[in-house]
Design a protein around this motif. Structure first.
Motif, short mmCIF file in Angstrom:
data_model
loop_
_atom_site.label_atom_id
_atom_site.label_comp_id
_atom_site.label_asym_id
_atom_site.label_seq_id
_atom_site.Cartn_x
_atom_site.Cartn_y
_atom_site.Cartn_z
N ASN A 215 4.40 1.67 -17.29
CA ASN A 215 4.61 0.11 -17.32
C ASN A 215 5.65 -0.47 -16.41
O ASN A 215 5.80 -1.32 -15.73
CB ASN A 215 5.09 -0.04 -18.90
CG ASN A 215 3.55 -0.12 -19.82
OD1 ASN A 215 2.54 -0.01 -19.21
ND2 ASN A 215 4.03 -0.36 -21.02
N SER A 216 6.86 0.47 -16.52
CA SER A 216 8.06 0.06 -15.67
C SER A 216 7.56 0.31 -14.19
O SER A 216 7.92 -0.68 -13.35
CB SER A 216 9.21 0.83 -15.86
OG SER A 216 9.46 0.63 -17.26
N LEU A 217 6.81 1.17 -13.79
CA LEU A 217 6.53 1.50 -12.21
C LEU A 217 5.58 0.20 -11.96
O LEU A 217 5.86 -0.39 -10.75
CB LEU A 217 5.79 2.52 -12.22
CG LEU A 217 6.56 4.05 -12.11
CD1 LEU A 217 5.83 5.34 -12.25
CD2 LEU A 217 7.83 4.05 -10.95
N ALA A 218 4.84 0.09 -12.82
CA ALA A 218 3.68 -1.27 -12.64
C ALA A 218 4.47 -2.61 -12.27
O ALA A 218 4.29 -3.14 -11.35
CB ALA A 218 2.64 -1.28 -13.66
N GLU A 219 5.42 -2.88 -13.31
CA GLU A 219 6.11 -4.02 -13.03
C GLU A 219 6.87 -3.97 -11.77
O GLU A 219 7.01 -4.86 -10.87
CB GLU A 219 7.29 -3.89 -14.07
CG GLU A 219 8.13 -5.24 -14.28
CD GLU A 219 9.03 -5.14 -15.36
OE1 GLU A 219 8.77 -4.59 -16.54
OE2 GLU A 219 9.99 -5.93 -15.47
N LEU A 220 7.65 -2.67 -11.46
CA LEU A 220 8.12 -2.74 -10.10
C LEU A 220 7.38 -3.03 -8.87
O LEU A 220 7.62 -3.67 -7.93
CB LEU A 220 9.08 -1.37 -9.86
CG LEU A 220 10.18 -1.01 -10.73
CD1 LEU A 220 10.67 0.23 -10.58
CD2 LEU A 220 11.49 -2.11 -10.31
N ALA A 221 6.30 -2.16 -8.87
CA ALA A 221 5.23 -2.25 -7.82
C ALA A 221 4.59 -3.65 -7.55
O ALA A 221 4.32 -4.18 -6.55
CB ALA A 221 4.32 -1.27 -7.89
N HIS A 222 4.35 -4.14 -8.77
CA HIS A 222 3.65 -5.61 -8.59
C HIS A 222 4.63 -6.67 -8.17
O HIS A 222 4.42 -7.47 -7.39
CB HIS A 222 2.92 -6.02 -10.01
CG HIS A 222 1.81 -5.57 -10.40
ND1 HIS A 222 0.52 -5.78 -9.96
CD2 HIS A 222 1.26 -4.32 -11.28
CE1 HIS A 222 -0.42 -5.08 -10.37
NE2 HIS A 222 0.06 -4.16 -11.10
N HIS B 245 -15.82 11.78 5.61
CA HIS B 245 -15.05 11.14 4.94
C HIS B 245 -14.59 11.57 3.44
O HIS B 245 -14.96 12.63 3.26
CB HIS B 245 -15.95 9.62 4.38
CG HIS B 245 -17.03 9.85 3.40
ND1 HIS B 245 -18.14 10.47 3.71
CD2 HIS B 245 -17.21 9.55 2.25
CE1 HIS B 245 -19.09 10.51 2.93
NE2 HIS B 245 -18.27 9.93 1.85
N GLY B 246 -13.51 11.03 3.12
CA GLY B 246 -12.94 11.65 1.72
C GLY B 246 -11.66 10.68 1.41
O GLY B 246 -11.56 9.44 1.91
N SER B 247 -10.86 10.90 0.58
CA SER B 247 -9.93 9.87 0.03
C SER B 247 -8.60 10.93 -0.45
O SER B 247 -8.94 12.06 -1.04
CB SER B 247 -10.46 9.05 -0.86
OG SER B 247 -10.59 9.64 -2.10
N ASN B 248 -7.62 10.43 -0.23
CA ASN B 248 -6.41 11.01 -0.96
C ASN B 248 -6.16 10.69 -2.36
O ASN B 248 -6.96 9.55 -2.91
CB ASN B 248 -5.14 10.56 -0.21
CG ASN B 248 -4.82 11.44 1.09
OD1 ASN B 248 -5.31 12.69 1.05
ND2 ASN B 248 -4.36 10.79 2.10
N GLY B 249 -5.32 11.27 -3.19
CA GLY B 249 -4.96 10.69 -4.40
C GLY B 249 -4.45 9.41 -4.53
O GLY B 249 -4.09 8.79 -3.43
N ASN B 250 -3.94 9.00 -5.55
CA ASN B 250 -3.26 7.88 -5.53
C ASN B 250 -2.22 7.69 -7.07
O ASN B 250 -2.66 7.45 -8.23
CB ASN B 250 -4.51 6.72 -6.22
CG ASN B 250 -3.70 5.39 -6.50
OD1 ASN B 250 -2.91 4.81 -5.88
ND2 ASN B 250 -4.65 4.41 -7.11
N ILE B 251 -1.00 7.75 -6.60
CA ILE B 251 -0.06 7.63 -7.55
C ILE B 251 0.73 6.26 -7.69
O ILE B 251 1.41 5.84 -8.75
CB ILE B 251 1.38 8.62 -7.15
CG1 ILE B 251 1.98 8.06 -5.79
CG2 ILE B 251 0.66 10.09 -7.08
CD1 ILE B 251 3.33 8.62 -5.73
N THR B 252 -0.10 5.34 -6.98
CA THR B 252 0.32 3.98 -7.07
C THR B 252 -0.15 3.25 -8.38
O THR B 252 -1.11 4.00 -8.84
CB THR B 252 0.01 3.10 -5.85
OG1 THR B 252 -1.38 2.67 -6.05
CG2 THR B 252 0.03 3.70 -4.57
#
Lengths: 306, 306
Positions: A215-222, B245-252
């Motif tokens: 939740n905090s990460l999402a807040e920071l990133a948004h 084609h392909g895609s990396n993971g997503n930590i965002t």
């Protein structure tokens, strides 16, 4: 000593105020960066310096990196970190103490001079490592503030340290580059839970404690967005000890490589850890009397020839 | 029937010539894309159409996607694919047959009309799915040519099919977007090894067979580069069936979501698989008499109201 930045004590995360400056010195015309750069570092928590090192210097550093990565048996065993479940070398720690070339790099005025200005103090090497993230199978590294770990597990009292990543391979948008959340360094995000003993053995490979909540990460990133500086070998990414950062995996054939240098102010030397009984070993976090760095000017190679 | 594209038979990978056109029709002024776009698709193997769908249409599609992802029990069980080791829904297959909204989307002239032109034939839905790649923990998907799998495991004879990814969330450089190697569609890269029975059950989660070798991938990427189209919801990425084609993971924190539609020429309908005894099930690869799509014009929502 009062703990200004308590973390891993509560079941709910919170944002606490930062009690320390980001740019600790006052800018003046003799500073090694421009006023605009200093203001940008203060605001965003990071700065990219392009083409700091010449092509010849980059080649020289790459050759050294290749030699070190290619012969890990010649190094202190505990400083060599492999991929989770693999044998490929991912990082070599305390590299400034194991390689004269990296020792010289860390003392270079183009890096150490900037660190001294931003931290407004004599500086020493808190941590150094050579990072190699291979193509095809490079793993992700989850979001974290370095300071949170350095404070809780190593005993770094205040936010008066910074990291420099000297690029030894090109950072593209696709090969799992360092991602930063600009401005996230201005608050301290606590992590929940407690830290088990000898956590560092695992955490160098995969972070499980000291992990920010979603939740905090999402807040920071948004609120702030996410940036991933791209750059050619020889460029340097400088970032504050408390900025939230991480990196995605890398399925591209293009590896990532950098020399990673953490400068700490001598006045901010380590004390007892704030969150665990036993500090992490010195190859991850230098303890005791700091070895003050005297900046050296001139091309990297000159020193090596003496 | 002679196998023009043999794969998974040998111990060494090789590049074979492509025997099929990329743009099967001749461009003329009535074509639904410009001549420059057609030439670009021919050369690069992909094309991005921006803002194909209006904000209202995007909202309408997103709402449908949310409803489908949020109630997987209402769907055919085998069509719902979860993350490896997790329960979060990653894909829903055969979605055009389970949702009138997606059926209408697949028939939309802005998509089906372009597919008909590029493939120069009546078209049908070879495969459809709704993809949702959650934030924070999204896994990578390794490099592959769809056609290699469709040919070997499903029995698609020729390269006369294409995919359209309708973006339902923003593709940023950081959230694990689709990466393509432009121009890689112009050759057929064979994969080594053989395919085990029921391979598809695992391969939908993690590719292990039909995987290109690292040397060939490095050659392709060094020669052609890698691109990752970014775009807002409502944009469409079209790509040839044989592009790597392909895609990396997503930590965002930012999820990825798209409706994924594969159009095949009716003249290219499936036969017996070229590399396995038993074809994959129809929810992954439609078999039998093709259900020809008649393109529909007008906003997506009109149809839903009838």
């Amino acid at each position: 000593m009062k703990d200004l930045y308590p973390s891993r004590h509560a079941t709910v995360a919170e944002f606490l105020p930062r009690h320390d400056s980001v740019v600790h010195g006052d800018w003046n015309a003799d500073a090694p960066i421009t006023q605009e750069q200093a203001e940008r570092f203060d605001r965003d928590g990071y700065l990219v310096l392009e083409d700091v090192f010449s092509d010849a210097e980059v080649t020289y550093l790459q050759r050294e990196a290749g030699a070190l990565l290619g012969d890990p048996d010649a190094l202190e065993e505990e400083t060599v970190i492999t991929e989770p479940g693999g044998r490929e070398v991912r990082s070599i720690f305390r590299i400034h103490a194991q390689s004269h070339v990296i020792e010289r790099l860390a003392a270079d005025a183009r890096l150490a001079g900037v660190a001294r200005f931003l931290l407004n103090d004599d500086v020493y090497m808190h941590q150094s490592r050579l990072n190699y993230k291979p193509g095809f199978q490079g793993k992700e590294f989850y979001w974290h503030s370095d300071f949170e770990t350095w404070h809780v597990e190593d005993g770094m009292p205040r936010m008066r340290a910074l990291s420099m990543s000297v690029l030894l391979a090109e950072n593209t948008p696709h090969n799992g580059p360092l991602m930063l959340i600009p401005g996230s360094h201005r608050q301290f995000l606590t992590c929940v839970g407690e830290t088990p003993e000898d956590h560092y053995r695992q955490s160098l490979k995969r972070q499980e404690y000291g992990v920010p909540d979603e939740n905090s990460l999402a807040e920071l990133a948004h609120h702030n967005g996410i940036i991933a500086p791209t750059g050619k070998p020889g460029s340097v990414v400088i970032f504050d000890c408390n900025i939230m950062h991480g990196s995605n995996g890398n399925i591209t054939p293009f590896p990532r490589a950098n020399a990673f240098l953490v400068y700490n102010a001598v006045s901010n030397r380590l004390e007892a850890p704030f969150g665990v009984d036993r500090p992490r070993p010195a190859f991850i976090a230098a303890r005791g009397e700091p070895q003050v760095i005297t900046p050296i000017t001139g091309p990297l190679m000159e020193e090596a020839l003496t």
